[in-house]
Design a protein around this motif. Structure first.
Motif, PDB file in Angstrom:
ATOM      1  N   ILE A 166       0.845  -1.193   0.000  1.00 54.69           N
ATOM      2  CA  ILE A 166       0.000   0.000   0.000  1.00 54.69           C
ATOM      3  C   ILE A 166       0.880   1.241   0.000  1.00 54.69           C
ATOM      4  O   ILE A 166       2.027   1.201   0.435  1.00 54.69           O
ATOM      5  N   GLU A 167       0.338   2.336  -0.475  1.00 56.38           N
ATOM      6  CA  GLU A 167       1.051   3.615  -0.496  1.00 56.38           C
ATOM      7  C   GLU A 167       0.716   4.472   0.723  1.00 56.38           C
ATOM      8  O   GLU A 167       1.407   5.435   1.008  1.00 56.38           O
ATOM      9  N   LEU A 168      -0.377   4.135   1.434  1.00 56.48           N
ATOM     10  CA  LEU A 168      -0.813   4.917   2.584  1.00 56.48           C
ATOM     11  C   LEU A 168       0.170   4.743   3.736  1.00 56.48           C
ATOM     12  O   LEU A 168       0.472   3.624   4.138  1.00 56.48           O
ATOM     13  N   VAL A 169       0.680   5.854   4.254  1.00 53.91           N
ATOM     14  CA  VAL A 169       1.521   5.826   5.453  1.00 53.91           C
ATOM     15  C   VAL A 169       0.555   5.981   6.634  1.00 53.91           C
ATOM     16  O   VAL A 169      -0.038   7.036   6.817  1.00 53.91           O
ATOM     17  N   VAL A 170       0.365   4.917   7.399  1.00 54.72           N
ATOM     18  CA  VAL A 170      -0.655   4.885   8.447  1.00 54.72           C
ATOM     19  C   VAL A 170      -0.169   5.661   9.669  1.00 54.72           C
ATOM     20  O   VAL A 170       0.868   5.353  10.248  1.00 54.72           O
ATOM     21  N   ASP A 171      -0.962   6.680  10.062  1.00 54.12           N
ATOM     22  CA  ASP A 171      -0.649   7.479  11.243  1.00 54.12           C
ATOM     23  C   ASP A 171      -1.297   6.915  12.499  1.00 54.12           C
ATOM     24  O   ASP A 171      -0.810   7.140  13.602  1.00 54.12           O
ATOM     25  N   ASP A 172      -2.414   6.196  12.361  1.00 49.35           N
ATOM     26  CA  ASP A 172      -3.062   5.589  13.518  1.00 49.35           C
ATOM     27  C   ASP A 172      -4.024   4.497  13.061  1.00 49.35           C
ATOM     28  O   ASP A 172      -4.505   4.516  11.929  1.00 49.35           O
ATOM     29  N   ILE A 173      -4.295   3.562  13.965  1.00 54.14           N
ATOM     30  CA  ILE A 173      -5.196   2.441  13.709  1.00 54.14           C
ATOM     31  C   ILE A 173      -6.129   2.302  14.904  1.00 54.14           C
ATOM     32  O   ILE A 173      -5.690   2.382  16.054  1.00 54.14           O
ATOM     33  N   VAL A 174      -7.409   2.076  14.617  1.00 56.35           N
ATOM     34  CA  VAL A 174      -8.391   1.771  15.657  1.00 56.35           C
ATOM     35  C   VAL A 174      -9.066   0.462  15.257  1.00 56.35           C
ATOM     36  O   VAL A 174      -9.524   0.318  14.120  1.00 56.35           O
ATOM     37  N   LEU A 175      -9.134  -0.482  16.193  1.00 57.16           N
ATOM     38  CA  LEU A 175      -9.773  -1.768  15.943  1.00 57.16           C
ATOM     39  C   LEU A 175     -11.203  -1.741  16.455  1.00 57.16           C
ATOM     40  O   LEU A 175     -11.470  -1.287  17.566  1.00 57.16           O
ATOM     41  N   ALA A 176     -12.128  -2.244  15.640  1.00 52.14           N
ATOM     42  CA  ALA A 176     -13.521  -2.417  16.034  1.00 52.14           C
ATOM     43  C   ALA A 176     -13.866  -3.892  15.832  1.00 52.14           C
ATOM     44  O   ALA A 176     -13.011  -4.675  15.402  1.00 52.14           O
ATOM     45  N   LYS A 177     -15.099  -4.277  16.137  1.00 51.41           N
ATOM     46  CA  LYS A 177     -15.493  -5.686  16.037  1.00 51.41           C
ATOM     47  C   LYS A 177     -15.237  -6.284  14.659  1.00 51.41           C
ATOM     48  O   LYS A 177     -14.635  -7.336  14.535  1.00 51.41           O
ATOM     49  N   GLN A 178     -15.719  -5.606  13.624  1.00 56.11           N
ATOM     50  CA  GLN A 178     -15.622  -6.153  12.279  1.00 56.11           C
ATOM     51  C   GLN A 178     -14.620  -5.431  11.385  1.00 56.11           C
ATOM     52  O   GLN A 178     -14.271  -5.942  10.330  1.00 56.11           O
ATOM     53  N   HIS A 179     -14.195  -4.238  11.792  1.00 53.41           N
ATOM     54  CA  HIS A 179     -13.353  -3.433  10.910  1.00 53.41           C
ATOM     55  C   HIS A 179     -12.116  -2.899  11.624  1.00 53.41           C
ATOM     56  O   HIS A 179     -12.076  -2.809  12.845  1.00 53.41           O
ATOM     57  N   ILE A 180     -11.158  -2.526  10.798  1.00 51.18           N
ATOM     58  CA  ILE A 180      -9.957  -1.823  11.242  1.00 51.18           C
ATOM     59  C   ILE A 180     -10.026  -0.458  10.562  1.00 51.18           C
ATOM     60  O   ILE A 180     -10.253  -0.372   9.349  1.00 51.18           O
ATOM     61  N   PHE A 181      -9.854   0.605  11.329  1.00 56.20           N
ATOM     62  CA  PHE A 181      -9.855   1.952  10.771  1.00 56.20           C
ATOM     63  C   PHE A 181      -8.411   2.435  10.741  1.00 56.20           C
ATOM     64  O   PHE A 181      -7.759   2.492  11.780  1.00 56.20           O
ATOM     65  N   CYS A 182      -7.918   2.732   9.554  1.00 51.98           N
ATOM     66  CA  CYS A 182      -6.547   3.208   9.368  1.00 51.98           C
ATOM     67  C   CYS A 182      -6.607   4.610   8.768  1.00 51.98           C
ATOM     68  O   CYS A 182      -7.198   4.800   7.706  1.00 51.98           O
ATOM     69  N   VAL A 183      -6.003   5.571   9.441  1.00 55.78           N
ATOM     70  CA  VAL A 183      -5.953   6.923   8.902  1.00 55.78           C
ATOM     71  C   VAL A 183      -4.506   7.241   8.568  1.00 55.78           C
ATOM     72  O   VAL A 183      -3.587   6.826   9.293  1.00 55.78           O
ATOM     73  N   GLY A 184      -4.294   7.916   7.450  1.00 53.07           N
ATOM     74  CA  GLY A 184      -2.919   8.197   7.072  1.00 53.07           C
ATOM     75  C   GLY A 184      -2.818   9.175   5.920  1.00 53.07           C
ATOM     76  O   GLY A 184      -3.797   9.761   5.471  1.00 53.07           O
ATOM     77  N   HIS A 185      -1.592   9.304   5.465  1.00 50.95           N
ATOM     78  CA  HIS A 185      -1.271  10.245   4.390  1.00 50.95           C
ATOM     79  C   HIS A 185      -0.382   9.529   3.376  1.00 50.95           C
ATOM     80  O   HIS A 185       0.039   8.398   3.590  1.00 50.95           O
ATOM     81  N   TYR A 186      -0.094  10.219   2.295  1.00 55.61           N
ATOM     82  CA  TYR A 186       0.742   9.667   1.224  1.00 55.61           C
ATOM     83  C   TYR A 186       2.029  10.463   1.131  1.00 55.61           C
ATOM     84  O   TYR A 186       2.035  11.667   1.338  1.00 55.61           O
ATOM     85  N   GLN A 187       3.118   9.781   0.810  1.00 55.92           N
ATOM     86  CA  GLN A 187       4.406  10.451   0.634  1.00 55.92           C
ATOM     87  C   GLN A 187       4.886  10.389  -0.796  1.00 55.92           C
ATOM     88  O   GLN A 187       5.358  11.369  -1.336  1.00 55.92           O
ATOM     89  N   ARG A 188       4.792   9.220  -1.405  1.00 54.36           N
ATOM     90  CA  ARG A 188       5.380   9.034  -2.725  1.00 54.36           C
ATOM     91  C   ARG A 188       4.447   9.413  -3.860  1.00 54.36           C
ATOM     92  O   ARG A 188       4.895   9.593  -4.980  1.00 54.36           O
ATOM     93  N   ILE A 189       3.166   9.500  -3.585  1.00 57.25           N
ATOM     94  CA  ILE A 189       2.210   9.878  -4.623  1.00 57.25           C
ATOM     95  C   ILE A 189       1.431  11.103  -4.159  1.00 57.25           C
ATOM     96  O   ILE A 189       1.321  11.371  -2.969  1.00 57.25           O
ATOM     97  N   LYS A 190       0.894  11.843  -5.095  1.00 52.67           N
ATOM     98  CA  LYS A 190       0.146  13.060  -4.788  1.00 52.67           C
ATOM     99  C   LYS A 190      -1.315  12.683  -4.564  1.00 52.67           C
ATOM    100  O   LYS A 190      -2.055  12.440  -5.514  1.00 52.67           O
TER     101      LYS A 190
END
Length: 105
Positions: free
Chosen positions: A28-52
């Motif tokens: 993946i290209e997403l640089v993950v800044d944080d992760i939150v785990l829920a029952k069925q899903h994982i929430f990943c928030v992040g930014h990109y460095q190599r692509i615009k």
């Protein structure tokens, strides 16, 4: 001064043995800044460095690692700045905003 990731990034689920993950995502290209785990899903928030591309929140299936959806984030996510409470997801940005997301009714 500056830092850039030059290797491949992947998401993976580990139970007990890190050398034998339950699943591993494609690179993946997403640089993950944080992760939150829920029952069925994982929430990943992040930014990109190599692509615009603008920062995003990824909703990932816990069972197999597939990306369920990608949601644009209005601001640059703060490192370790995401949390969940009361059925809502909160994302802090480096610009000082607090974004609140809730499930569709």
């Amino acid at each position: 001064q500056d830092w850039a990731n030059k290797g491949w990034l992947r998401l993976m689920a580990v139970d007990k043995e890190p050398k034998n993950p339950l699943w591993t995502s494609d690179p993946i290209e997403l640089v993950v800044d944080d992760i939150v785990l829920a029952k069925q899903h994982i929430f990943c928030v992040g930014h990109y460095q190599r692509i615009k591309k603008d920062p995003e929140l990824w909703v990932v299936s816990r069972s197999d690692g597939t990306v369920v959806s990608k949601i644009p984030v209005d601001g640059f996510p703060a490192f370790l700045g995401m949390s969940s409470a009361g059925g809502r997801l909160f994302i802090a940005t480096r610009e000082g905003k607090l974004i609140c997301l809730q499930p569709r009714q």
